[in-house]
Design an enzyme around this catalytic site. Sequence first.
Site, PDB file in Angstrom:
ATOM      1  CE1 TYR A  71       4.893  12.517 -18.986  1.00  0.00           C
ATOM      2  CE2 TYR A  71       5.347  12.560 -16.189  1.00  0.00           C
ATOM      3  CZ  TYR A  71       4.788  12.117 -17.162  1.00  0.00           C
ATOM      4  OH  TYR A  71       4.088  10.933 -16.207  1.00  0.00           O
TER       5      TYR A  71
ATOM      6  CB  SER B  23       3.137  11.756 -13.505  1.00  0.00           C
ATOM      7  OG  SER B  23       4.279  11.919 -12.575  1.00  0.00           O
TER       8      SER B  23
END
Length: 302
Positions: free
Chosen positions: A188, A175
């Site tokens: 995350y 990501s």
Amino acid sequence: MELRSACRVLLFPVQVLFYVVRSAVRWLVPSRRKQLSDDVVLITGGGRGIGRHLAKEFAKQGARKVILWGRTEKCLKETAAEISQSGTECHYFLCDVANREEVYKQAKVVREKVGDVTILVNNAAVVHGKSLMDSDDDALLKSQHINTMGQFWTTKAFLPRMLELQHGHVVCINSILSQSPIPGAVDYCTSKASSLAFMESLTLGLLDCPGVGCTTVLPFHTNTEMFQGMRVRFPQLFPPLRPETVAQKTVDAVRADVAFLYLPWTMHALVVLKSFMPQGALEEIHKFTGSYTCMNTFKGRT
């Protein structure tokens, strides 16, 4: 010895320039793509979201077999049925990548029942969408075990055989938040930063291993149920990616042996800006784009 060292020093900038120019040429002129007809692809988190579209795209591009790993049998079964109907052999296995023993056990089952995995796609991930102080300790640990440590176990399980065959590819769906973190997703962002370091190290470690490569994909916010409710201030300027697009670009990058893929390509600007801009300027950019508050409406997967 001194002469050899001097020659290497003089040759070094020429080599660097060569690879920069070659990369630019490859970006402008599409290179030849490798075929996937001999490959067995295993996708973690393959039952839904990006994983499901990856499975469909690998099948579409001619992969010999597709294997799905996940924790929800209903999703795995539906995706496997869809892939099988398209004409590609597809299998699914229940496996929690956070569980080391389970990964090694299921990897053995896969080798016995399906065959050697030649493309491993580490896609499984979770996000809880809370600040550090509001996060449950077990939830924080779960993110690290699935998003980061899971890659250790799956790679250790399948990479040795790829090296023996001199044929294989390890893929990580990472990501852009690994390089540009936001509030409200501390678990995350941290796990993805660790995952990126893992892939950077692995990529360098495989330089002298013929036939085996790596691809790390760093997409912007993707429109899946995992990030349901996440909002950006200017969706027209920064529209969320479609999971189909991420899947298509990922498979194409694997076929082209691209090591690191930013989606969209403008995400390269974040890396450049962070390398020289002062913290105050970066904070203003976050305020302008609304990334400070984008997780305030986060709901996640229901």
